[in-house]
Design a protein around this motif. Structure first.
Motif, short mmCIF file in Angstrom:
data_model
loop_
_atom_site.label_atom_id
_atom_site.label_comp_id
_atom_site.label_asym_id
_atom_site.label_seq_id
_atom_site.Cartn_x
_atom_site.Cartn_y
_atom_site.Cartn_z
N VAL A 23 0.86 -1.18 0.00
CA VAL A 23 0.00 0.00 0.00
C VAL A 23 0.89 1.23 0.00
CG1 VAL A 23 -1.79 1.28 1.22
CG2 VAL A 23 -1.80 -1.23 1.29
N LEU A 24 0.63 2.15 -0.93
CA LEU A 24 1.33 3.44 -0.94
C LEU A 24 0.47 4.46 -0.22
CD1 LEU A 24 3.48 5.51 -1.96
CD2 LEU A 24 2.04 5.78 -4.02
N VAL A 25 1.09 5.18 0.75
CA VAL A 25 0.39 6.23 1.48
C VAL A 25 1.38 7.35 1.75
CG1 VAL A 25 0.88 5.13 3.72
CG2 VAL A 25 -1.09 6.69 3.51
N ARG A 26 0.90 8.58 1.87
CA ARG A 26 1.76 9.72 2.15
C ARG A 26 1.74 10.01 3.64
NH1 ARG A 26 3.48 14.45 -0.54
NH2 ARG A 26 3.62 13.13 -2.39
N ALA A 64 2.96 12.55 6.84
CA ALA A 64 3.40 13.91 7.14
C ALA A 64 4.83 13.92 7.63
CB ALA A 64 2.47 14.54 8.19
N GLU A 65 5.25 12.85 8.26
CA GLU A 65 6.58 12.77 8.87
C GLU A 65 7.63 12.26 7.91
OE1 GLU A 65 8.75 10.82 12.83
OE2 GLU A 65 6.65 10.36 12.35
N PHE A 66 7.29 11.25 7.10
CA PHE A 66 8.29 10.56 6.29
C PHE A 66 8.08 10.70 4.78
CE2 PHE A 66 7.93 8.10 10.29
CZ PHE A 66 9.21 8.32 10.78
N GLY A 67 7.03 11.40 4.36
CA GLY A 67 6.75 11.48 2.93
C GLY A 67 6.09 10.20 2.44
N PRO A 68 6.27 9.85 1.16
CA PRO A 68 5.63 8.64 0.64
C PRO A 68 6.22 7.38 1.27
CG PRO A 68 7.14 9.56 -0.98
CD PRO A 68 7.04 10.57 0.12
N VAL A 69 5.33 6.51 1.72
CA VAL A 69 5.73 5.28 2.40
C VAL A 69 4.99 4.12 1.75
CG1 VAL A 69 5.82 4.02 4.57
CG2 VAL A 69 6.12 6.49 4.57
N VAL A 70 5.73 3.05 1.49
CA VAL A 70 5.14 1.82 0.97
C VAL A 70 5.08 0.82 2.11
CG1 VAL A 70 5.35 -0.08 -0.68
CG2 VAL A 70 5.99 2.24 -1.36
N LEU A 71 3.88 0.35 2.43
CA LEU A 71 3.66 -0.57 3.54
C LEU A 71 3.38 -1.97 3.02
CD1 LEU A 71 1.17 1.67 5.58
CD2 LEU A 71 3.65 1.47 5.94
N GLY A 72 4.03 -2.95 3.59
CA GLY A 72 3.76 -4.35 3.29
C GLY A 72 3.53 -5.12 4.57
N ALA A 77 -4.18 8.73 -5.52
CA ALA A 77 -5.19 8.47 -4.49
C ALA A 77 -4.56 8.51 -3.10
CB ALA A 77 -5.85 7.13 -4.73
N ASP A 78 -5.41 8.61 -2.09
CA ASP A 78 -4.92 8.62 -0.71
C ASP A 78 -4.26 7.29 -0.36
OD1 ASP A 78 -5.97 11.21 -0.42
OD2 ASP A 78 -7.95 10.40 0.07
N LEU A 79 -4.85 6.21 -0.84
CA LEU A 79 -4.23 4.89 -0.70
C LEU A 79 -4.17 4.24 -2.07
CD1 LEU A 79 -6.03 3.36 2.46
CD2 LEU A 79 -3.83 4.55 2.37
N MET A 80 -3.01 3.73 -2.43
CA MET A 80 -2.82 2.97 -3.67
C MET A 80 -2.49 1.54 -3.27
SD MET A 80 -2.99 5.28 -6.26
CE MET A 80 -2.10 4.47 -7.58
N ILE A 81 -3.35 0.60 -3.63
CA ILE A 81 -3.23 -0.79 -3.19
C ILE A 81 -2.86 -1.67 -4.38
CG2 ILE A 81 -4.39 -2.72 -2.04
CD1 ILE A 81 -6.41 -0.68 -0.94
#
Length: 732
Positions: free
Chosen positions: A573-576, A578-586, A625-629
């Motif tokens: 999941v890609l999400v933005r 405020a602290e780290f910028g764009p983050v990809v979560l797995g 988008a706010d969340l990209m899955i």
């Protein structure tokens, strides 16, 4: 050479044409005599009647029928060609009234006579060697002499860009090896062509790929469908209005086809002067044209094809065979319990025949007309394989049968290039591949929209909405329940980390802001829009303007992110933040794209070396988008579960969907590694320049518009993907 050899050839071909006309006339008269003996309800008692009726039928087919078809074209198209024979039957009935003594008792008999005579004409053409290809050669030689373009060497070679939609690099290699694409194999064996691959953008689908290839830009194309929060509108590349808007945003008038080009069966025009069956041009057909260029009518390609009754007969037969093949394949899959599979009944068999037979044959006919006209560059899309791959599977027998049919047409066009008014090169390519897998809804018992809706606290009365489950799936309900129970437990390290952040914030029960106003997009919950696009899904929170950050999502929907990253069907999941910028979560790790820091396992590692750059680029898009899955890809089994009811699918990262192919003439400069459709555009444009094609020049207003667009792209910090500009490396 061609011109000097043309005199005797023209006499020979002219004689064969006269011989064909006489032979058809004589044999048609004989056929009518046989029908008089065999067919109840058809009588021609006088000896001279078959000869006169044969002559009148020839006039009907050659003169009257094309005129009637200009008005009745929709009847022929929307009935898979069957309607054309109903109209011909009416013409035969009229002939019976015009010739004294001829009796046709009913309309059905007239249709049978029309079909029999059309079939005879097709057979005779084959017997005397005047099939479509030879007809092309004859017309090409005549037209070339009239126009003075034959053999003078003043024109650079033309180029045919033939796109096989959805055919991945791995699949085309196996098809060439196993004999499913003998025409391509022959080009490679003769050394005239080379085969290479290219890597798509994150959005591995036709909209992003074709726009990038033809117009040189595909920024802000999120998927085949995506939600634009500022307009409260779901953009769909399959919508003519949205396709026209996408082209308006990306075209500068200097597309790949801008100089004497033609676009056939494409999503976008590439700024071509001649278009037919092209989606982005449909809203403009009734207007005065686009940027001063002419637009062929939507039915232009169909008219040119169905104007020949023999073509209509061949199409009817081919369409009926394909409908039967589809029904047989669906029954065989169901009886054998093949997995994965989707439901394939209803209107789909007819729709499939429309893409695999009718559209294919019409496109080839339009390409031949373009070659007869000596147009400089032609782009055409063969859609059939992609359509069947979605419903049947990437390399299952009926998908490969469709591929063999496309290969035969490519071989036919390759032969036709040898005697065209100008020399032509053929480039065969694909816009993306396909990754096979069991559809997300079928595998997990709820759609991605229902999953998100449930996780944000909205009851889902029908979690399988939009699924293609069959009755047999109910026996496996206990497995679905077990999966859902495991998902809700959130056992993964990233899910535990996300839950801990929420607990530390102490804001789990914080009230949510009110929902926005009326919507153009369907909400899965108040203020939540989910759009599925193959292996990619997007989530937008409409209560907030602009990009919603991770911290806000955690505060308002504390269970959403932990459960998503732990879901067995979600890859990352890609999400933005405020602290780290764009983050990809797995599930087992995260990656901060701004710094490259990886905590745990890199969630992008299974998706290839270009994944981080491609995802980072999308994060800069205004409508990201706010969340990209992205769906979860299993490299061991080479499969992933698409968010749409498909077997073979695409649209995201993971597996073969990201690997297109490029088969090009060996005499053109070989490209370096190609990543992204914009880089592929530079390769194709470089080849045209290398061959001597002039560079297109936009109008002054379009230059300014393009300049502003480029500045905006650079201001947003869109990263440059691998690939060199054609100025530095010709052909790249």
């Amino acid at each position: 050479m061609r011109a000097s050899a043309g005199g005797g050839g023209r006499l020979l071909r002219g004689g064969r044409e006269v011989a064909r006309a006489l032979l058809v006339w004589v044999l048609t008269a004989g056929a009518l005599m046989l029908l008089d003996e065999w067919l109840t309800g058809f009588r021609m008692p006088e000896w001279w009647q078959p000869t006169v009726c044969a002559l009148l039928f020839g006039v009907l087919s050659a003169v009257v029928w094309p005129l009637v078809l200009r008005v009745a074209l929709p009847v022929a198209v929307f009935t898979l060609g069957i309607g054309s024979f109903l109209l011909l039957g009416a013409g035969v009935l009229a002939i019976s009234f015009a010739v004294p003594g001829v009796v046709i008792t009913d309309f059905g008999t007239a249709v049978v006579v029309a079909v029999a005579v059309a079939a005879l004409g097709s057979v005779v053409s084959g017997l005397v060697g005047l099939d479509e290809d030879e007809l092309f050669f004859r017309r090409a030689a005549r037209r070339g002499v009239r126009s003075g373009t034959t053999g003078d060497g003043s024109m650079p070679p033309g180029v045919l860009f033939l796109q096989v939609d959805g055919l991945g690099f791995d699949t085309v290699r196996r098809a060439v090896r196993d004999g499913d694409m003998p025409s391509l194999a022959r080009m490679l064996d003769e050394g005239s062509h080379r085969l290479t691959g290219w890597h798509t953008d994150w959005s591995s689908q036709t909209g992003a790929s074709v726009c990038g290839m033809l117009h040189g830009r595909n920024d802000d194309i999120i998927g085949f469908r995506w939600y634009e929060k500022d307009r409260d509108h779901v953009m769909a590349c399959s919508s003519p209005e949205d396709a026209a808007e996408i082209e308006r945003r990306h075209s500068d008038g200097c597309g790949l086809l801008a100089v004497d080009g033609a676009a056939r069966a494409s999503l976008f025009t590439g700024d071509a002067a001649h278009t037919s069956l092209t989606l982005s041009a449909l809203p403009l057909i009734s207007g005065a044209g686009r940027r001063g260029r002419g637009i062929d009518g939507v039915g232009a390609g169909y008219y040119a094809y169905f104007a020949n009754p023999a073509n209509a007969l061949r199409t009817v037969a081919g369409a009926l065979v394909d409908v039967g093949r589809e029904i047989s394949a669906a029954v065989r899959q169901r009886r054998a319990g093949v997995r994965p599979r989707v439901k394939r009944g209803g209107f789909y068999p007819l729709a499939r025949a429309g893409t695999t037979v009718i559209a294919r044959d019409v496109v080839v006919s339009a390409i031949i007309e373009d070659m007869l006209a000596g147009r400089a560059v032609v782009y055409a899309d063969f859609l059939g394989y992609d359509e069947v791959g979605h419903h049947s599977g990437v390399e299952r027998f009926d998908a490969l049968a469709v591929l063999r049919g496309i290969d035969r047409q490519i071989g036919r066009l390759h032969r036709a290039t040898q005697l065209a008014p100008r020399r032509y090169h053929i480039v065969v390519l694909s816009d993306h591949g396909q990754t096979q897998g069991w559809a997300f809804t079928d595998r997990f018992g709820e759609s991605i929209g229902a999953l998100v809706g449930r996780l944000v606290g909205e009851p889902q009365p029908d979690p399988r909405r939009g699924s293609h489950l069959d009755a047999g799936r109910s026996a496996e309900r206990w497995q679905i329940d077990a999966v859902l129970a495991e998902v809700s437990s959130g056992g993964g390290p990233i899910a535990r980390r996300l839950r801990a952040r929420v607990e530390r914030a102490g804001a789990v029960d914080r009230p949510r802001p009110p929902d926005g106003g009326p919507a153009d997009a369907e909400r899965v919950a108040p203020g939540v829009v989910v759009v599925a696009s193959g292996h990619l899904a997007t989530v937008s929170f409409t209560r907030h303007e602009g990009r919603v950050e991770l911290e806000t999502i955690e505060r308002e929907y504390p269970e959403l992110l932990p459960s998503l990253v732990d879901h067995p069907g979600v890859g990352f999941v890609l999400v933005r933040s405020a602290e780290f910028g764009p983050v990809v979560l797995g599930r087992d790790g995260l990656r901060r794209l701004a710094t490259g820091v990886v905590i745990g396992d890199d969630p992008l590692e299974p998706y290839g070396p270009h994944a981080a750059d491609l995802v980072r680029r999308v994060d800069t898009f205004p409508h990201c988008a706010d969340l990209m899955i992205n769906s979860r890809y299993d490299p061991v089994r080479d499969e992933a579960s698409p968010f749409e009811p498909h077997v073979g699918s695409h649209g995201g990262l993971g597996g073969a969907q990201s690997r297109g192919f490029l088969l090009h003439p060996a005499e053109l400069p070989p490209p370096r590694e190609i990543v992204g459709a914009e880089a592929l555009h530079r390769v194709l444009r470089g080849w045209l320049t290398h061959l001597g094609h002039p560079e297109p020049r936009p109008a002054d207003g379009q230059v300014q518009e393009r300049h502003v667009a480029v500045l905006q792209v650079h201001e947003r910090g869109v990263p440059e993907l691998p690939g060199a500009p054609c100025e530095d490396h010709p052909g790249e």
